[in-house]
Write a protein that holds these residues in place. Structure first.
Motif, PDB file in Angstrom:
ATOM      1  N   PRO A 161       0.690  -0.915  -0.084  1.00 21.16           N
ATOM      2  CA  PRO A 161      -0.094  -0.013  -0.162  1.00 21.16           C
ATOM      3  C   PRO A 161       1.077   1.363   0.169  1.00 21.16           C
ATOM      4  CG  PRO A 161      -1.105  -1.842   1.447  1.00 21.16           C
ATOM      5  CD  PRO A 161       0.298  -1.988   1.456  1.00 21.16           C
ATOM      6  N   ASP A 162       1.905   0.943   1.018  1.00 15.83           N
ATOM      7  CA  ASP A 162       2.661   2.366   0.560  1.00 15.83           C
ATOM      8  C   ASP A 162       3.681   2.550  -1.190  1.00 15.83           C
ATOM      9  OD1 ASP A 162       2.467   2.640   3.412  1.00 15.83           O
ATOM     10  OD2 ASP A 162       4.162   1.016   3.423  1.00 15.83           O
ATOM     11  N   PHE A 163       3.593   1.711  -1.717  1.00 15.83           N
ATOM     12  CA  PHE A 163       4.116   1.988  -2.938  1.00 15.83           C
ATOM     13  C   PHE A 163       2.917   2.960  -4.100  1.00 15.83           C
ATOM     14  CE2 PHE A 163       5.303   0.261  -7.395  1.00 15.83           C
ATOM     15  CZ  PHE A 163       6.343   0.529  -7.128  1.00 15.83           C
ATOM     16  N   GLY A 164       1.949   2.186  -3.565  1.00 12.86           N
ATOM     17  CA  GLY A 164       0.224   2.149  -4.132  1.00 12.86           C
ATOM     18  C   GLY A 164      -0.147   1.261  -4.542  1.00 12.86           C
ATOM     19  N   GLY A 165       0.225   0.220  -4.755  1.00 16.24           N
ATOM     20  CA  GLY A 165      -0.349  -1.712  -4.390  1.00 16.24           C
ATOM     21  C   GLY A 165       0.118  -1.300  -5.999  1.00 16.24           C
ATOM     22  N   TYR A 166      -0.609  -2.613  -6.772  1.00 15.27           N
ATOM     23  CA  TYR A 166      -0.343  -2.833  -8.275  1.00 15.27           C
ATOM     24  C   TYR A 166      -0.588  -1.535  -9.416  1.00 15.27           C
ATOM     25  CZ  TYR A 166      -0.347  -7.656  -6.412  1.00 15.27           C
ATOM     26  OH  TYR A 166      -0.198  -8.911  -5.581  1.00 15.27           O
ATOM     27  N   ARG A 167      -0.133  -0.620  -9.190  1.00  6.89           N
ATOM     28  CA  ARG A 167      -0.618   0.900 -10.024  1.00  6.89           C
ATOM     29  C   ARG A 167       0.214   0.807 -11.389  1.00  6.89           C
ATOM     30  NH1 ARG A 167       4.572   4.578  -6.771  1.00  6.89           N
ATOM     31  NH2 ARG A 167       6.203   4.354  -8.374  1.00  6.89           N
ATOM     32  N   ILE A 168       0.768   0.077 -11.744  1.00  3.15           N
ATOM     33  CA  ILE A 168       1.144  -0.292 -13.198  1.00  3.15           C
ATOM     34  C   ILE A 168      -0.522  -0.544 -13.504  1.00  3.15           C
ATOM     35  CG2 ILE A 168       1.145  -2.398 -13.057  1.00  3.15           C
ATOM     36  CD1 ILE A 168       3.269  -2.566 -15.419  1.00  3.15           C
ATOM     37  N   TYR A 169      -1.803  -1.404 -13.227  1.00  6.67           N
ATOM     38  CA  TYR A 169      -3.167  -1.217 -13.472  1.00  6.67           C
ATOM     39  C   TYR A 169      -3.539   0.242 -13.621  1.00  6.67           C
ATOM     40  CZ  TYR A 169      -3.002  -6.329 -13.222  1.00  6.67           C
ATOM     41  OH  TYR A 169      -2.614  -7.464 -13.635  1.00  6.67           O
ATOM     42  N   ASP A 201      18.838  -0.600  -0.393  1.00  5.44           N
ATOM     43  CA  ASP A 201      19.277   0.602   0.227  1.00  5.44           C
ATOM     44  C   ASP A 201      19.202   0.937   1.763  1.00  5.44           C
ATOM     45  OD1 ASP A 201      16.596   0.939   0.780  1.00  5.44           O
ATOM     46  OD2 ASP A 201      17.040   2.468  -1.186  1.00  5.44           O
ATOM     47  N   GLY A 202      18.176  -0.487   2.182  1.00  2.00           N
ATOM     48  CA  GLY A 202      18.043  -1.040   3.590  1.00  2.00           C
ATOM     49  C   GLY A 202      16.431  -0.233   3.491  1.00  2.00           C
ATOM     50  N   SER A 203      15.968   0.512   3.091  1.00  2.00           N
ATOM     51  CA  SER A 203      14.413   0.596   3.545  1.00  2.00           C
ATOM     52  C   SER A 203      13.171  -1.021   2.892  1.00  2.00           C
ATOM     53  CB  SER A 203      14.019   1.329   1.962  1.00  2.00           C
ATOM     54  OG  SER A 203      13.921   0.984   1.320  1.00  2.00           O
ATOM     55  N   VAL A 204      12.113  -0.653   4.268  1.00  2.00           N
ATOM     56  CA  VAL A 204      11.436  -1.591   3.654  1.00  2.00           C
ATOM     57  C   VAL A 204      10.070  -1.822   2.782  1.00  2.00           C
ATOM     58  CG1 VAL A 204      10.249  -3.190   5.611  1.00  2.00           C
ATOM     59  CG2 VAL A 204      12.639  -2.077   6.229  1.00  2.00           C
ATOM     60  N   TRP A 205      10.032  -2.826   2.030  1.00  2.00           N
ATOM     61  CA  TRP A 205       8.692  -3.164   1.074  1.00  2.00           C
ATOM     62  C   TRP A 205       8.058  -3.799   1.829  1.00  2.00           C
ATOM     63  CZ3 TRP A 205       7.460  -2.055  -3.949  1.00  2.00           C
ATOM     64  CH2 TRP A 205       6.643  -2.478  -4.729  1.00  2.00           C
ATOM     65  N   ARG A 206       6.792  -3.273   2.249  1.00  2.00           N
ATOM     66  CA  ARG A 206       6.001  -4.463   3.232  1.00  2.00           C
ATOM     67  C   ARG A 206       4.785  -4.413   1.956  1.00  2.00           C
ATOM     68  NH1 ARG A 206       7.773  -3.192   8.011  1.00  2.00           N
ATOM     69  NH2 ARG A 206       9.379  -1.359   8.950  1.00  2.00           N
ATOM     70  N   ASN A 207       4.034  -5.639   2.410  1.00  2.00           N
ATOM     71  CA  ASN A 207       3.561  -6.654   1.558  1.00  2.00           C
ATOM     72  C   ASN A 207       1.883  -6.742   2.532  1.00  2.00           C
ATOM     73  OD1 ASN A 207       4.331  -7.240  -0.470  1.00  2.00           O
ATOM     74  ND2 ASN A 207       5.632  -9.070   1.038  1.00  2.00           N
ATOM     75  N   VAL A 208       0.677  -6.274   1.949  1.00  2.00           N
ATOM     76  CA  VAL A 208       0.015  -7.589   2.729  1.00  2.00           C
ATOM     77  C   VAL A 208       0.278  -8.635   2.281  1.00  2.00           C
ATOM     78  CG1 VAL A 208      -2.447  -7.636   1.734  1.00  2.00           C
ATOM     79  CG2 VAL A 208      -1.795  -5.034   1.678  1.00  2.00           C
ATOM     80  N   THR A 209      -0.172  -9.163   4.087  1.00  2.00           N
ATOM     81  CA  THR A 209      -0.618 -11.169   3.379  1.00  2.00           C
ATOM     82  C   THR A 209      -1.739 -11.290   3.662  1.00  2.00           C
ATOM     83  OG1 THR A 209       0.627 -10.443   5.857  1.00  2.00           O
ATOM     84  CG2 THR A 209       2.354 -10.458   4.443  1.00  2.00           C
ATOM     85  N   THR A 210      -1.880 -12.806   4.184  1.00  2.00           N
ATOM     86  CA  THR A 210      -3.063 -13.627   4.044  1.00  2.00           C
ATOM     87  C   THR A 210      -2.596 -15.213   4.173  1.00  2.00           C
ATOM     88  OG1 THR A 210      -2.833 -14.443   1.653  1.00  2.00           O
ATOM     89  CG2 THR A 210      -4.024 -11.650   2.397  1.00  2.00           C
ATOM     90  N   GLU A 211      -3.428 -16.005   4.603  1.00  2.00           N
ATOM     91  CA  GLU A 211      -3.227 -16.744   5.111  1.00  2.00           C
ATOM     92  C   GLU A 211      -2.913 -17.722   3.773  1.00  2.00           C
ATOM     93  OE1 GLU A 211      -4.765 -21.001   7.931  1.00  2.00           O
ATOM     94  OE2 GLU A 211      -5.964 -18.912   7.021  1.00  2.00           O
ATOM     95  N   GLU A 212      -3.068 -18.116   3.176  1.00  2.00           N
ATOM     96  CA  GLU A 212      -2.675 -18.811   2.034  1.00  2.00           C
ATOM     97  C   GLU A 212      -2.018 -18.294   1.622  1.00  2.00           C
ATOM     98  OE1 GLU A 212      -7.625 -18.424   2.163  1.00  2.00           O
ATOM     99  OE2 GLU A 212      -6.072 -17.165   2.607  1.00  2.00           O
TER     100      GLU A 212
END
Length: 523
Positions: A161-169, A201-212
């Motif tokens: 979400p911080d990146f804007g999700g799949y913003r290529i769409y 560069d030491g920054s963190v990419w944060r993902n939405v996660t699900t159990e599956e």
């Protein structure tokens, strides 16, 4: 970047954006404020697929058992509607369903909305979810524009979400294409998504996660969850509500580099039989996309989509019918990468086609070497095996097809693919080739949509490719934050019949353009 569009392609995006926003899945947002207790909801949006001049498929997923109803109209006001009664959605299909619309007017904008009705009380319906699509035009002068790419949520790069999700769409939606061709790897069933990835560069990419998505997919619910994961992204749901799709699969819908009959040694899997995994993946694939063939008894992926007088799209399945991966140096290979039945089908349909352009949608490139070294052996995953000499292995089947196209004087063939996680344009020329019994043709590569980017693949000289353009990183698995995410555009002019290919970056910037002339056996 300003992108002027023809009047025919004017779409009321505000309505669709509002519809997509209102159906935000509860997994990443609160339930819609207007949702009424006890009524079915379509939290995963709507999508259309395999649209022709007079038909199309509409897809939806409910949050509970429901009857699918589709209403269509010539206007977004829905003052005059036509109603289509779809299937009963239940646990047998993971509450997904597809309704076929037929008898539609050609070359027109179709507005539709999906209602989900309580099976026990048809008067109780959830809030309708709206979408739109254009049918293919029977008038050549209208032209055709479509996009293609592949590779979504691969190598651990999920929805950030911080990146804007799949913003290529969103960038693709601004071009307002007639349809989107997804060239495979719609999911990464073998690629778990962790909550964070530390970047160089030491920054963190944060993902939405699900159990599956916390492990590799093995069970049917896990495969379903992998497809559902991508629909958590609002950009993708908005895009689906505006742009029809033509979808094919490659390997990661099941697992990396798979082939029929394979038995796994991967310790992550308790189910070692790839045929079992592929059957579960195929079922989930058929549930989560509106495809015209997967509901048939054969369950096949390959098909041809007729898109008016200018275009036929030949959708290949280079996964289900292939022989085992090997060094690819055998002097005979009857099975090849397509299988005998699919090759015969492709020849027959190409010879029958009267379209100006015949786009061959391949889920793997022809002349780029794609190795399979997962078990330590120097096997080949794709067609080309690195030997620039006469055709061997799977190249023999492609040589047979190219020879057929030449001798039947089939004009206007163009190959589109993804798979290799960079973008490039290759021109194949018999004067440069070890095998010369074919006419020149172009192959264009795009992707990934949101996955790791990789260095350019090596070329195999058997069919004489020249890489005219390439953009790729110099290191492996560059995440979306590092760039190198791509899609391609094909624009066919209704007047001249010229076909223009543009390779674009994720924000829509044009990297390379090639104009092809109609009516030629070779380019």
């Amino acid at each position: 970047m300003s992108l002027p569009l023809p009047d025919r392609r004017g779409v009321l995006r505000g309505t669709l954006a509002a519809s997509a926003a209102l159906t935000l899945p509860a997994a990443i947002g609160s339930a819609p404020a207007f949702a009424r207790s006890g009524r079915p909801r379509a939290d995963w949006g709507v999508q259309t697929g395999d649209v022709t001049a007079d038909s199309g498929l509409v897809w939806v997923r409910s949050d509970r058992p429901a009857r699918m109803i589709v209403e269509t109209s010539a206007t977004e006001s829905f003052r005059r509607t036509r109603r289509w009664h779809g299937p009963l959605l239940g646990p047998g299909t993971d509450f997904t369903g597809t309704t076929r619309l037929h008898g539609l007017p050609s070359g027109e904008q179709i507005h539709y909305r999906v209602l989900l009705a309580d099976p026990d009380d048809p008067r109780r319906t959830g809030e309708p979810v709206a979408g739109t699509f254009r049918t293919a035009s029977a008038r050549r002068r209208d032209g055709v524009r479509f996009l293609w790419s592949g590779d979504l949520a691969g190598q651990g790069w999920g929805i950030n979400p911080d990146f804007g999700g799949y913003r290529i769409y969103d960038a693709m939606a601004r071009l307002d294409p007639d349809f989107f061709l997804c060239s495979g790897d719609n999911i990464y069933a073998d690629g778990p998504i962790s909550s964070s990835v530390t970047l160089p560069d030491g920054s963190v990419w944060r993902n939405v996660t699900t159990e599956e998505k916390s492990k590799v997919a093995e069970t049917l619910p896990e495969f379903r969850g992998a497809f559902r994961y991508n629909l958590l992204d609002a950009n993708l749901r908005r895009f689906n509500a505006q742009v029809p799709s033509i979808v094919q699969w490659d390997d990661h819908e099941v697992l990396n580099n798979w082939y029929p009959g394979e038995i796994l040694t991967d310790a992550r899997y308790t189910e070692k039989n790839v045929d079992v995994l592929a059957a579960r993946a195929r079922r989930a694939f058929s549930e989560y996309f509106p495809l015209s063939t997967l509901r048939r008894p054969s369950g096949r992926v390959h098909r041809v989509i007729n898109h008016g007088p200018l275009l036929d799209v030949f959708v290949l399945d280079m996964r289900s019918h292939r022989d085992a991966n090997s060094p690819g140096d055998q002097p005979t290979d009857a099975q090849g990468i397509l299988g005998a039945e699919q090759l015969a089908w492709l020849k027959r349909e190409l010879a029958r086609s009267r379209a100006v352009w015949k786009v061959i949608a391949a889920d793997m490139p022809l002349g780029l070497v794609v190795p399979d070294t997962g078990d330590g052996r120097p096997d080949i995953e794709g067609v080309a095996q690195g030997d620039p000499g006469a055709p061997l292995g799977r190249e023999l089947q492609i040589a047979e097809l190219l020879r057929f196209i030449k001798h039947r004087r089939i004009t206007g063939t163009v190959w589109l693919t993804a798979d290799v996680h960079h973008t490039s344009a290759q021109h194949y020329q018999p004067s440069r080739a070890a095998f010369g019994d074919f006419e020149p043709f172009w192959e264009f590569v795009s992707g990934p949509l949101n996955a790791g980017a990789f260095p350019a693949s090596a070329l195999d000289g058997t069919f004489g490719p020249e890489r005219v353009f390439v953009k790729a990183p110099t290191v492996s698995n560059v995440g979306p934050a590092g760039g190198y995410q791509f899609f391609g555009e094909v624009d066919i002019d209704g007047g001249s019949g010229e076909l223009t290919v543009r390779l674009r970056e994720s924000d829509g910037t044009v990297l390379f353009t090639k104009v092809l002339q109609p009516g030629r056996v070779g380019q």
